[in-house]
Motif scaffolding. Sequence first.
Motif, PDB file in Angstrom:
ATOM      1  N   THR A 138      38.598  25.351  43.102  1.00 10.31           N
ATOM      2  CA  THR A 138      37.402  24.426  43.713  1.00 10.31           C
ATOM      3  C   THR A 138      37.604  24.543  45.150  1.00 10.31           C
ATOM      4  N   ASP A 139      38.558  24.855  46.010  1.00  9.37           N
ATOM      5  CA  ASP A 139      38.601  25.046  47.297  1.00  9.37           C
ATOM      6  C   ASP A 139      38.270  26.313  47.622  1.00  9.37           C
ATOM      7  N   GLY A 140      38.887  27.379  47.144  1.00 11.01           N
ATOM      8  CA  GLY A 140      38.692  28.714  47.826  1.00 11.01           C
ATOM      9  C   GLY A 140      37.655  29.367  47.268  1.00 11.01           C
ATOM     10  N   ASP A 141      37.356  29.124  45.781  1.00 12.33           N
ATOM     11  CA  ASP A 141      36.109  29.508  45.050  1.00 12.33           C
ATOM     12  C   ASP A 141      35.881  31.136  44.993  1.00 12.33           C
ATOM     13  N   THR A 142      37.096  31.849  44.965  1.00  8.06           N
ATOM     14  CA  THR A 142      36.834  33.154  44.938  1.00  8.06           C
ATOM     15  C   THR A 142      37.029  33.886  43.543  1.00  8.06           C
ATOM     16  N   ALA A 143      37.594  33.244  42.885  1.00  8.58           N
ATOM     17  CA  ALA A 143      38.112  34.026  41.190  1.00  8.58           C
ATOM     18  C   ALA A 143      38.380  35.239  41.383  1.00  8.58           C
ATOM     19  N   GLN A 144      39.297  35.495  42.281  1.00  4.66           N
ATOM     20  CA  GLN A 144      39.766  36.685  42.684  1.00  4.66           C
ATOM     21  C   GLN A 144      41.331  36.724  42.385  1.00  4.66           C
ATOM     22  N   VAL A 145      41.992  35.884  42.476  1.00  2.86           N
ATOM     23  CA  VAL A 145      43.532  35.628  42.553  1.00  2.86           C
ATOM     24  C   VAL A 145      44.076  36.266  41.055  1.00  2.86           C
ATOM     25  N   GLY A 146      43.317  35.812  39.963  1.00  5.33           N
ATOM     26  CA  GLY A 146      43.721  36.136  38.403  1.00  5.33           C
ATOM     27  C   GLY A 146      43.800  37.673  38.580  1.00  5.33           C
ATOM     28  N   PRO A 147      42.752  38.463  38.554  1.00  4.24           N
ATOM     29  CA  PRO A 147      42.760  39.792  38.533  1.00  4.24           C
ATOM     30  C   PRO A 147      43.813  40.548  39.374  1.00  4.24           C
ATOM     31  N   GLU A 148      43.817  40.124  40.609  1.00  3.09           N
ATOM     32  CA  GLU A 148      44.853  40.605  41.704  1.00  3.09           C
ATOM     33  C   GLU A 148      46.392  40.470  41.110  1.00  3.09           C
ATOM     34  N   VAL A 149      46.536  39.373  40.502  1.00  2.00           N
ATOM     35  CA  VAL A 149      47.962  39.044  39.986  1.00  2.00           C
ATOM     36  C   VAL A 149      48.164  40.157  38.864  1.00  2.00           C
ATOM     37  N   PRO A 204      29.946  39.492  36.544  1.00  2.00           N
ATOM     38  CA  PRO A 204      31.142  39.500  35.848  1.00  2.00           C
ATOM     39  C   PRO A 204      31.972  40.942  35.726  1.00  2.00           C
ATOM     40  N   VAL A 205      31.370  41.881  35.607  1.00  2.00           N
ATOM     41  CA  VAL A 205      32.004  43.045  35.907  1.00  2.00           C
ATOM     42  C   VAL A 205      32.838  43.395  37.458  1.00  2.00           C
ATOM     43  N   GLY A 206      31.862  43.094  38.226  1.00  2.00           N
ATOM     44  CA  GLY A 206      32.327  43.247  39.814  1.00  2.00           C
ATOM     45  C   GLY A 206      33.306  42.466  40.351  1.00  2.00           C
ATOM     46  N   ARG A 207      33.257  41.054  39.428  1.00  2.00           N
ATOM     47  CA  ARG A 207      34.278  39.969  39.975  1.00  2.00           C
ATOM     48  C   ARG A 207      35.694  40.383  39.313  1.00  2.00           C
ATOM     49  N   GLN A 208      35.624  41.469  38.525  1.00  2.00           N
ATOM     50  CA  GLN A 208      37.087  41.836  37.874  1.00  2.00           C
ATOM     51  C   GLN A 208      37.401  43.132  38.507  1.00  2.00           C
ATOM     52  N   LEU A 209      36.398  44.080  38.644  1.00  2.00           N
ATOM     53  CA  LEU A 209      36.865  45.231  39.264  1.00  2.00           C
ATOM     54  C   LEU A 209      37.273  45.200  40.630  1.00  2.00           C
ATOM     55  N   ALA A 210      36.529  44.390  41.488  1.00  2.00           N
ATOM     56  CA  ALA A 210      36.748  44.627  43.034  1.00  2.00           C
ATOM     57  C   ALA A 210      38.396  44.029  43.249  1.00  2.00           C
ATOM     58  N   PRO A 211      38.596  42.739  42.683  1.00  2.00           N
ATOM     59  CA  PRO A 211      39.888  42.246  43.058  1.00  2.00           C
ATOM     60  C   PRO A 211      41.182  43.152  42.505  1.00  2.00           C
ATOM     61  N   ARG A 212      40.784  43.833  41.296  1.00  2.00           N
ATOM     62  CA  ARG A 212      41.766  44.796  40.819  1.00  2.00           C
ATOM     63  C   ARG A 212      41.836  45.924  41.717  1.00  2.00           C
ATOM     64  N   LEU A 213      40.948  46.531  42.302  1.00  2.00           N
ATOM     65  CA  LEU A 213      40.752  47.398  43.376  1.00  2.00           C
ATOM     66  C   LEU A 213      41.311  47.041  44.515  1.00  2.00           C
ATOM     67  N   ALA A 214      41.047  46.058  45.006  1.00  2.00           N
ATOM     68  CA  ALA A 214      41.828  45.646  46.382  1.00  2.00           C
ATOM     69  C   ALA A 214      43.191  45.494  46.084  1.00  2.00           C
ATOM     70  N   ALA A 215      43.634  44.881  45.376  1.00  2.00           N
ATOM     71  CA  ALA A 215      45.163  44.752  45.344  1.00  2.00           C
ATOM     72  C   ALA A 215      45.790  46.169  45.186  1.00  2.00           C
ATOM     73  N   ARG A 216      45.184  47.019  44.363  1.00  2.00           N
ATOM     74  CA  ARG A 216      45.688  48.426  44.216  1.00  2.00           C
ATOM     75  C   ARG A 216      45.749  49.093  45.677  1.00  2.00           C
ATOM     76  N   LEU A 217      44.575  48.799  46.578  1.00  2.00           N
ATOM     77  CA  LEU A 217      44.412  49.653  47.827  1.00  2.00           C
ATOM     78  C   LEU A 217      45.137  48.627  48.809  1.00  2.00           C
ATOM     79  N   ASP A 268      45.912  34.786  52.277  1.00  2.00           N
ATOM     80  CA  ASP A 268      44.722  35.043  51.560  1.00  2.00           C
ATOM     81  C   ASP A 268      44.625  35.558  50.166  1.00  2.00           C
ATOM     82  N   VAL A 269      43.863  35.986  49.575  1.00  2.00           N
ATOM     83  CA  VAL A 269      43.896  36.501  48.162  1.00  2.00           C
ATOM     84  C   VAL A 269      44.917  37.444  47.774  1.00  2.00           C
ATOM     85  N   LEU A 270      45.015  38.685  48.789  1.00  2.00           N
ATOM     86  CA  LEU A 270      46.076  39.316  48.546  1.00  2.00           C
ATOM     87  C   LEU A 270      47.452  39.132  48.651  1.00  2.00           C
TER      88      LEU A 270
END
Lengths: 262, 467, 396
Positions: free
Chosen positions: A121-132, C167-180, A93-95
């Motif tokens: 375009t498949d997952g559509d989450t826009a979360q992987v970058g910030p988590e990396v 735009p803020v939530g979509r940056q903050l949430a993943p950053r926090l999720a990875a940290r936790l 998953d994203v994590l």
Amino acid sequence: MNILVCIKQVPETNKVEVDPVTGVLKRNGVDSKMNPYDLYAIETALRVREKTGGTITVITMGPPQAAGVIREAFAMGADEGVLISDRKFGGADVLATSYTLAQGIKKTGDFELILCGKQTTDGDTAQVGPEVSEWLNIPSVSNVCKIIDIEENSISVEMDMTDDIEIAKVEYPCLLAVDKDIFMPRLPSYTRKINTKDKQITVMSLDDMEDKDEKHYGLNGSPTQVQRIFPPSVNAHREMWAGSNSELTTQLLNKLKEMKFA
Amino acid sequence: MDYKKLDNEDLKYIIDLVKDADRVLYGENINEEYSHDELSDTTSYPDVVVKVTSTEEVSEIMKYAYENNIPVTPRGSGTGLVGASVAIEHGIMIDTSLMNHFLELDEENLTLTVEPGVLLMEISAYVEERDLFYPPDPGEKSATIGGNISTNAGGMRAVKYGVTRDYVRGLEVVLPDGRIVEFGGKVVKNSTGYAMKDLMVGSEGTLGIITKAILKLIPLPKKAISLLIPFPTLEQAIGTVPLIVKSKSIPTAIEFMQREVIIDAEQYLGKKFPDNSSDAYLLLKFDGNSTEEIERAYDSVAKICQEQGAIDILISDTTEREESIWKARGAFLEAIKGSTTYMDEVDVVVPRSSVNEMVEYIHNLYKEVNIRIKSFGHAGDGNLHAYVLKDDLSEEEWEEKMTLAMDKIYNKARELEGQVSGEHGIGYAKKSYLMKSLDPAHVELMLGIKKAFDPKNILNPHKVCQL
Amino acid sequence: MAKLVVNQSKVGNMQELISICPFGALEEINGELQINAACKMCKLCVKKGPAGAIEYVEETKEEINKSLWKGIAVYVDHIDGNIHPVTYELIGKAKELAEKINHPVYAVMVGSGISKQCHEILHYGVDKVFVYDDEKLDRFKIEPYTAVFEDFVKSIMPTAILVGATPVGRQLAPRLAARLKTGLTADCTKLEINENTDLVQIRPAFGGNIMAQILTPNNRPQMATVRYKVMDAPKRNQEEAGEIVKCSIESEKLNCKVEVIDIIPKEKEQFIEAADVLVVAGRGIKKEEDLAMIKELADLLGGQMACTRPMSEAGWVEAKRQVGLSGRTVRPKLIITCGVSGAIQFVAGMNNSEQIIAINKDEHAPIFKTAHYGLVGDLYEIIPNLIEQIKAGREA
């Protein structure tokens, strides 16, 4: 400057269907391509390199066939390519995906600038970058719609915050997730494609990572679980309204309120 | 010509015949768009518009018109560019746009039978969903198939697949006196007398009204890849085309375009084209059943382009890339239109070996005539579209310069053994140029054919060969 | 630990088994069936293959104690104290979820000089608002905001966190999720909760072509982002209720490598393709001046005016606002067509819009075949009335 671009191979079309019997995606015979949003990230990297010099490395995680998107990046002008591929990364998953990518990036080298597309375009989450960026412990900025200035130690960008534009200056090393249309991506060049066809791609598996604990990767390292997938309900609803003009107005206003537009 | 002016009694007859008042428009109810087509400044209102729904209706109307000597003009979506669907003598206009049904898909014979009002875009969507392919691909996708057949429309895939005529197997036609005849059929071969079906194709509504068409289909190629090839100069780009044509691999399309038209399209669409750094481009499209197969096919062409001095060869192999290129290509006409006050067009076609000479001639003509001319076109089939732009010229200046430019272009085309129209037709606007280019004996034959079909000359008068 | 194990002796017809995998992850290598890196762990080969050929082996994970995690928290999205309305929508959802499992509802507000603004939250029925007010937090910056949110989670231990997909939530949430090191589900369109406090998250994928139902069964907190205008906001109460809790963390944790230089209002979108709402002027508009009301309605709905081909050909509207085959293809959330007949040329450019409302006098107009809501009426009465009523509603 050392620039890294994260890319992904996605199905050529996202007009996928769910098999009503097995509940699994039907994707037989579907061609693959580079995630279209990643093209903007590659183009941004190429523009930055034009100004600063340096190298562009692309990295992707996926099956062996995903090397295709690395070759495509070469044909657009990227210098190096890394493929992270191991069946133990399956079901991530994203994590888990972001963790795997971050592990791979750490092994690949030190980068001042890491670029990602807005989303896939498949997952559509826009979360992987910030988590990396969290795993690498570097700052990140999303929705980047313009590069204003590239300096020795930092980069200044505009971010599209829907109603506002935010101007931010970010110190290297950092990660930027760029918006669609930041630059029109160039097309891959046939000449480059021929010239790079024997270029080496670095392939990494779990054994190459600093953290070799299987529990942190793939399905095992994924906190979220997809329970089921199903087709969306389609808006096939049609309704005709008749009445006096003032009745129609009231009906329309109520509908707009219900849809949260008024 | 002496026609009967449509009166109330005629109108009443037609309304009674149609039995649906909503489908008969007259007087104020005739929308302005029925008075002209997409481009030509030929303007004339019909007295009545009948939105027909069946062959029988068309037949009954024609019988009445024939008996009473009332002129009739057939019309589809009105997207023509030469005034062929304008009711010069007023009278009755037969609008076929409601005859828009798919009648039969015959997968054993690979044919599709349609009514004339089905739109080109509806046909491609319908057959491609079933893994079949109707290759003719004119830029105007909202044109009706009836209109496409009437002009023998060509389009962008002509290099490999040919034109509309090559995909019409059979036609049902209502003759000017109301009789219903069938030309051709589902057969693949046909040596049965004169080629009446082929005569109907491209007759621009002057010989009969098409009420049904049997189209030939082929299996759908699974994948298409385009190459966008920047060249330092237009000469080099165009000079490469004959070499590509000569090579063994056949693209479906060979188009050429110049930076200024690309920039017009960027402005019109508000979207960047993937590359606008060069003065001239060739755009090639290849289709096939797999990426690998297509890559093999374009490899030799890519090498030819490299040898001819191409700056690079850019590959468009995904939906997004194809759209960014072909959407711009499709918008060229509208974009050029949007960049000026008024324009007129030529649609000449020359042998492919002369295409470079023709393009260069047009390209340099603006200096001679001192008027803006923009061009792009199907370099691979020798069909060129050049647009003469009015900008802020006065009416007299425009008339003078435009006529001069047109004359020069058509003269040059003749010199190169070309023809007046590649795919837009002659209609009303291009008649004088046709007359100049044809042998009198040729015109005589055409007039004879017209007379054989339409002795009273009531169907779409003043078009094609009738001065 | 979970993995797939191949029992070569039970494979049977290898090609048949290989063809089961939709991802091409099964292959034959040296006569043996192998699973490659294309595997997505969908387990279809386990379910549909010959019994025992491929086994899903799972070692039980140590289960977390879910009862230690209590409360549903909502991130208060704001710029300079102006609270984004998605916040109230999330509070509405959080209350509904919390009620089912008998948990409290929390809000977390981070910023500088917000001690007044945070009281606004108390009008919406939350139990506690945790406020981090510090000069260093004046505008969203990923590092310090993540640090304070982490501080909040570690001390309060909420079972679920809802964040607006801004735009803020979509940056903050993943950053926090990875940290936790926890799960995060983006852009949920539906949220429910099980009695064991597992959040049932439903979201679209593949551009909305499929829906997925997702759980975070063995991690806490559970995190989800939700877009604006998906959930319903509760009514604002006259009275404040609940408690403001002031929080702070060590100043050095607030250092960061991002400097916000400026925030400037964005120019209104110029391109109709980017607009969420389009109001389209068709041939039913009789005079050029009458376009003013179409523009006004578009403005009131936060959208753009668009037009059909005759309008742009008449020179009344710029060509770049023309929808259709020879114009632009649009896919807004809402499109209202005014006096548009619905020629195929037009419809092909807009029929993928999410909600289509058509106003036309002629009940036979083809546009009604495409519209979700068709109004047979006079736009010259309906539009001005509507404008008036929307305005009146705003002033009230």
